[in-house]
Write a protein that holds these residues in place. Structure first.
Motif, PDB file in Angstrom:
ATOM      1  N   THR A 162      95.110  30.714 -15.618  1.00 27.95           N
ATOM      2  CA  THR A 162      95.055  29.422 -14.908  1.00 27.95           C
ATOM      3  C   THR A 162      95.658  29.549 -13.516  1.00 27.95           C
ATOM      4  N   ALA A 163      96.785  30.258 -13.404  1.00 26.80           N
ATOM      5  CA  ALA A 163      97.427  30.462 -12.100  1.00 26.80           C
ATOM      6  C   ALA A 163      96.510  31.243 -11.158  1.00 26.80           C
ATOM      7  N   LEU A 164      95.810  32.241 -11.702  1.00 30.28           N
ATOM      8  CA  LEU A 164      94.884  33.026 -10.885  1.00 30.28           C
ATOM      9  C   LEU A 164      93.681  32.185 -10.440  1.00 30.28           C
ATOM     10  N   LEU A 165      93.216  31.284 -11.317  1.00 22.84           N
ATOM     11  CA  LEU A 165      92.128  30.384 -10.943  1.00 22.84           C
ATOM     12  C   LEU A 165      92.537  29.489  -9.778  1.00 22.84           C
ATOM     13  N   ILE A 166      93.746  28.958  -9.856  1.00 20.44           N
ATOM     14  CA  ILE A 166      94.244  28.094  -8.774  1.00 20.44           C
ATOM     15  C   ILE A 166      94.356  28.887  -7.480  1.00 20.44           C
ATOM     16  N   LEU A 167      94.827  30.135  -7.569  1.00 17.51           N
ATOM     17  CA  LEU A 167      94.917  30.985  -6.384  1.00 17.51           C
ATOM     18  C   LEU A 167      93.529  31.250  -5.812  1.00 17.51           C
ATOM     19  N   ALA A 168      92.545  31.478  -6.685  1.00 17.75           N
ATOM     20  CA  ALA A 168      91.173  31.716  -6.223  1.00 17.75           C
ATOM     21  C   ALA A 168      90.622  30.513  -5.477  1.00 17.75           C
ATOM     22  N   LEU A 169      90.957  29.312  -5.953  1.00 15.10           N
ATOM     23  CA  LEU A 169      90.458  28.091  -5.318  1.00 15.10           C
ATOM     24  C   LEU A 169      91.066  27.878  -3.929  1.00 15.10           C
ATOM     25  N   CYS A 170      92.174  28.551  -3.641  1.00 14.09           N
ATOM     26  CA  CYS A 170      92.777  28.445  -2.307  1.00 14.09           C
ATOM     27  C   CYS A 170      91.862  29.016  -1.227  1.00 14.09           C
ATOM     28  N   SER A 171      90.793  29.700  -1.644  1.00 10.98           N
ATOM     29  CA  SER A 171      89.815  30.195  -0.667  1.00 10.98           C
ATOM     30  C   SER A 171      89.228  29.059   0.155  1.00 10.98           C
ATOM     31  N   GLY A 172      89.216  27.844  -0.416  1.00 10.05           N
ATOM     32  CA  GLY A 172      88.711  26.694   0.331  1.00 10.05           C
ATOM     33  C   GLY A 172      89.502  26.421   1.590  1.00 10.05           C
ATOM     34  N   CYS A 173      90.789  26.819   1.597  1.00 11.85           N
ATOM     35  CA  CYS A 173      91.622  26.626   2.784  1.00 11.85           C
ATOM     36  C   CYS A 173      91.152  27.489   3.947  1.00 11.85           C
ATOM     37  N   ALA A 174      90.441  28.570   3.631  1.00 15.56           N
ATOM     38  CA  ALA A 174      89.954  29.457   4.687  1.00 15.56           C
ATOM     39  C   ALA A 174      88.835  28.825   5.503  1.00 15.56           C
ATOM     40  N   ALA A 175      88.228  27.742   4.988  1.00 18.22           N
ATOM     41  CA  ALA A 175      87.150  27.077   5.727  1.00 18.22           C
ATOM     42  C   ALA A 175      87.644  26.544   7.061  1.00 18.22           C
ATOM     43  N   SER A 176      88.870  26.010   7.086  1.00 24.50           N
ATOM     44  CA  SER A 176      89.414  25.467   8.335  1.00 24.50           C
ATOM     45  C   SER A 176      89.657  26.576   9.359  1.00 24.50           C
ATOM     46  N   ILE A 177      90.079  27.757   8.879  1.00 21.16           N
ATOM     47  CA  ILE A 177      90.291  28.885   9.793  1.00 21.16           C
ATOM     48  C   ILE A 177      88.964  29.350  10.357  1.00 21.16           C
ATOM     49  N   LEU A 178      87.949  29.409   9.497  1.00 15.22           N
ATOM     50  CA  LEU A 178      86.619  29.813   9.941  1.00 15.22           C
ATOM     51  C   LEU A 178      86.066  28.827  10.963  1.00 15.22           C
ATOM     52  N   ALA A 179      86.319  27.542  10.748  1.00 19.21           N
ATOM     53  CA  ALA A 179      85.895  26.529  11.713  1.00 19.21           C
ATOM     54  C   ALA A 179      86.598  26.726  13.054  1.00 19.21           C
ATOM     55  N   ALA A 180      87.891  27.052  12.998  1.00 18.51           N
ATOM     56  CA  ALA A 180      88.643  27.288  14.231  1.00 18.51           C
ATOM     57  C   ALA A 180      88.153  28.534  14.961  1.00 18.51           C
ATOM     58  N   ILE A 181      87.714  29.542  14.211  1.00 14.04           N
ATOM     59  CA  ILE A 181      87.158  30.754  14.820  1.00 14.04           C
ATOM     60  C   ILE A 181      85.824  30.451  15.494  1.00 14.04           C
ATOM     61  N   ALA A 182      84.984  29.688  14.785  1.00 18.45           N
ATOM     62  CA  ALA A 182      83.617  29.448  15.266  1.00 18.45           C
ATOM     63  C   ALA A 182      83.545  28.436  16.395  1.00 18.45           C
ATOM     64  N   VAL A 183      84.434  27.442  16.394  1.00 22.14           N
ATOM     65  CA  VAL A 183      84.304  26.339  17.340  1.00 22.14           C
ATOM     66  C   VAL A 183      84.463  26.795  18.785  1.00 22.14           C
ATOM     67  N   ASP A 184      85.140  27.926  19.002  1.00 26.73           N
ATOM     68  CA  ASP A 184      85.395  28.401  20.360  1.00 26.73           C
ATOM     69  C   ASP A 184      84.176  29.029  21.024  1.00 26.73           C
ATOM     70  N   VAL A 185      83.233  29.552  20.246  1.00 28.61           N
ATOM     71  CA  VAL A 185      82.149  30.330  20.843  1.00 28.61           C
ATOM     72  C   VAL A 185      80.906  29.499  21.159  1.00 28.61           C
ATOM     73  N   PHE A 186      80.837  28.271  20.647  1.00 27.91           N
ATOM     74  CA  PHE A 186      79.644  27.457  20.872  1.00 27.91           C
ATOM     75  C   PHE A 186      79.869  26.481  22.034  1.00 27.91           C
ATOM     76  N   PRO A 187      78.914  26.391  22.958  1.00 24.90           N
ATOM     77  CA  PRO A 187      79.029  25.453  24.082  1.00 24.90           C
ATOM     78  C   PRO A 187      79.093  24.008  23.599  1.00 24.90           C
ATOM     79  N   THR A 188      79.568  23.125  24.450  1.00 29.31           N
ATOM     80  CA  THR A 188      79.745  21.720  24.072  1.00 29.31           C
ATOM     81  C   THR A 188      78.447  21.091  23.582  1.00 29.31           C
ATOM     82  N   CYS A 189      77.338  21.394  24.232  1.00 30.47           N
ATOM     83  CA  CYS A 189      76.058  20.781  23.876  1.00 30.47           C
ATOM     84  C   CYS A 189      75.501  21.297  22.561  1.00 30.47           C
ATOM     85  N   LEU A 190      76.109  22.363  22.004  1.00 27.04           N
ATOM     86  CA  LEU A 190      75.652  22.929  20.733  1.00 27.04           C
ATOM     87  C   LEU A 190      76.710  22.855  19.641  1.00 27.04           C
TER      88      LEU A 190
END
Length: 532
Positions: A435-463
């Motif tokens: 159960t503890a390992l399952l909860i740790l695995a679900l923490c992968s969802g927190c990486a979505a915000s980091i990925l958004a922060a990585i991606a948001v810098d490379v796209f121009p405002t109009c895109l």
């Protein structure tokens, strides 16, 4: 504000203006101390109350999106008898919001880039609250399904556009941490939802509203609409993104927003903002208008250098959601199986699931007797709340560490660890450890915000809004794919399913090796006349 502090602030601003005037061409400044390039004028607004209000509002929007997306997982058991829900119905209803979000993400991305971030989010949030409350009055499964899909369609407008809005109202050095802190509100949904469900759903009360019977699960749906309504009220006060206005309508429209940000952060009037004119290059702030212009801009996403960014970010987001959201939809059922297991020996969760499946197969051979009876196990609620606490701590740690460790390093570390935890959870012969390992695995969802922060810098405002919406559309497709794969394989091929998920998630971090340098991408796109 005291006279000394006011004089100190004015002196600092004069120094800033003089310093930046010296860094620009003489022709560009034309002798006017109160003319600055947009980035310098934006930096001058500072960091203060305005940014905190934006962060709170965007956090509430993310909280609302998350609650609308997964809230039905707690409803289907309580409404099972009243709406005569089968297993197939439950699967459709829990996926309804994702269906709506996926099917309309591209449209909302276009509208967000065409008409503005705030202009799209505000009306859609109010309309989604109305439809969500209306869905609580459903009298059959098909009415509930249609209303939940429509609610998802409207929630989609803010599900990814909010990242563009939040990022564009923060300076570059604070953008990643702002997205991470606002994303922490997503974890609060995993605390608030089970807490509300624990309080409301087990109740045996009912009352009549204009002759319609109101039971706990219907009130529970009302309760999760509150954050979205509050966010909409605050958003009505906030302005449109200054970066969007610069790109779409020119510097004269962006300047009043910067002045308002400055006034709110400094505790002064808008007339005290020292910038009178925003300097732009000959190509900056020009954007093709209309649908044809949007299509023309969109084609840039499928050309170098943005094509590589699109492929990597979309594939990575698919992996994030495939594990985090796809697995989360089944965790309550897995926990129920683990808690109801009466075996004295230590066996893996996969063996527990298989034993339950065999028992259910045997029961189908017997004749069904007795009336329908649905019971919600309250034991799941405190465990779900504990999961939410773990997610909240993870998000807050990301907010503190992202600027120190680096976005790519932090993202790859989280995904690799979560992938290993997924594999291990299927083989650990001890329920608590699994159960503890399952909860740790679900923490992968927190990486979505980091990925958004990585991606948001490379796209121009109009895109930017379009790119974020498409990325989250692909991500939620991953959630639907992951949920269906687990649904088809858990009973018979549990360990293979967990191993495949873990290997795919851990292996996906290799893609980040090929992520281009943001500065190089921005330079090339700015040479084509697109602004950031």
């Amino acid at each position: 504000m005291s006279q000394n502090s006011l004089e100190r602030t004015e002196n600092e601003e004069k120094t800033f203006l003089n310093r930046n005037r010296d860094t620009h061409d003489d022709e560009e400044c034309s002798g006017n101390n109160n003319e600055l390039a947009f980035e310098d004028a934006f930096e001058l607004t500072g960091q203060g109350k305005f940014n905190y209000v934006v962060l709170l509002t965007c956090g509430l929007i993310m909280l609302n999106v998350s609650m609308e997306s997964v809230g039905m997982s707690y409803v289907i058991t309580a409404a099972e008898c009243e709406l005569e829900l089968t297993s197939e119905h439950k699967g459709l209803i829990t996926a309804a919001a994702f269906i709506g979000i996926i099917s309309t993400s591209f449209l909302w991305g276009y509208l967000g880039d065409r008409f503005g971030r705030r202009a799209v989010m505000l009306p859609s949030m109010l309309a989604s609250a109305v439809l969500s409350i209306t869905s609580s009055f459903s009298i059959n499964v098909w009415m509930l399904l249609i209303l939940r899909i429509l609610t998802g369609c409207l929630v989609s407008a803010s599900s990814a556009t909010v990242y563009a809005y939040l990022g564009e109202l923060h300076i570059k050095s604070r953008r990643a941490s702002a997205i991470a802190w606002a994303s922490a509100f997503i974890s609060f949904s995993f605390i608030i939802l089970p807490a509300l469900a624990w309080i409301i759903i087990p109740g045996k009360w009912s009352w009549s509203l204009f002759g319609f019977p109101i039971v706990p699960w219907r009130v529970f749906i009302w309760s999760w609409c509150v954050p979205g309504i509050i966010a909409a009220c605050i958003l009505a006060w906030l302005p449109e993104s200054a970066r969007y206005l610069l790109s779409a309508k020119g510097p004269d429209k962006a300047l009043p927003v910067l002045a308002r940000m400055y006034a709110c952060n400094k505790g002064m009037g808008v007339d005290n903002y020292p910038v009178e004119r925003i300097i732009t290059s000959s190509t900056e702030a020009k954007q093709s208008s209309g649908f044809v212009g949007a299509v023309k801009n969109l084609t840039l996403m499928f050309q170098a250098p943005l094509l590589r960014c699109v492929l990597i970010s979309n594939t990575s987001m698919f992996a994030v959601f495939m594990l985090s959201s796809g697995l989360y939809m089944w965790v309550p059922d897995i926990l129920n199986s683990v808690m109801s297991d009466t075996s004295a020996e230590d066996i893996t969760i996969c063996q527990i699931i298989h034993n339950k499946f065999q028992a259910a197969m045997n029961e189908t051979l017997e004749e069904e007797t007795g009336p329908c009876h649905s019971e919600v196990s309250v034991k799941v609620f405190p465990i779900s709340m504990g999961m939410g606490v773990v997610f909240a701590v993870t998000y807050m740690a990301i907010g503190l560490l992202i600027s120190r460790i680096g976005r790519k390093t932090l993202y790859c570390s989280i995904m690799f660890v979560c992938g290993l935890a997924t594999i291990s959870a299927a083989f650990v012969p001890q329920a608590a450890g699994a159960t503890a390992l399952l909860i740790l695995a679900l923490c992968s969802g927190c990486a979505a915000s980091i990925l958004a922060a990585i991606a948001v810098d490379v796209f121009p405002t109009c895109l930017r809004a379009m790119a974020m919406c498409v990325m989250y559309m692909v991500g939620r497709t991953g959630a639907a794919v992951g949920s269906n794969i687990l649904g088809a394989t858990l009973d018979r091929h549990c360990q293979l399913a967990f191993t495949t998920f873990g290997v795919f998630i851990s292996g996906s971090v290799i893609l980040m090796v090929f992520w281009p340098k943001p500065e190089k991408v921005r330079d090339e796109m700015e040479q084509r006349g697109l602004s950031y």
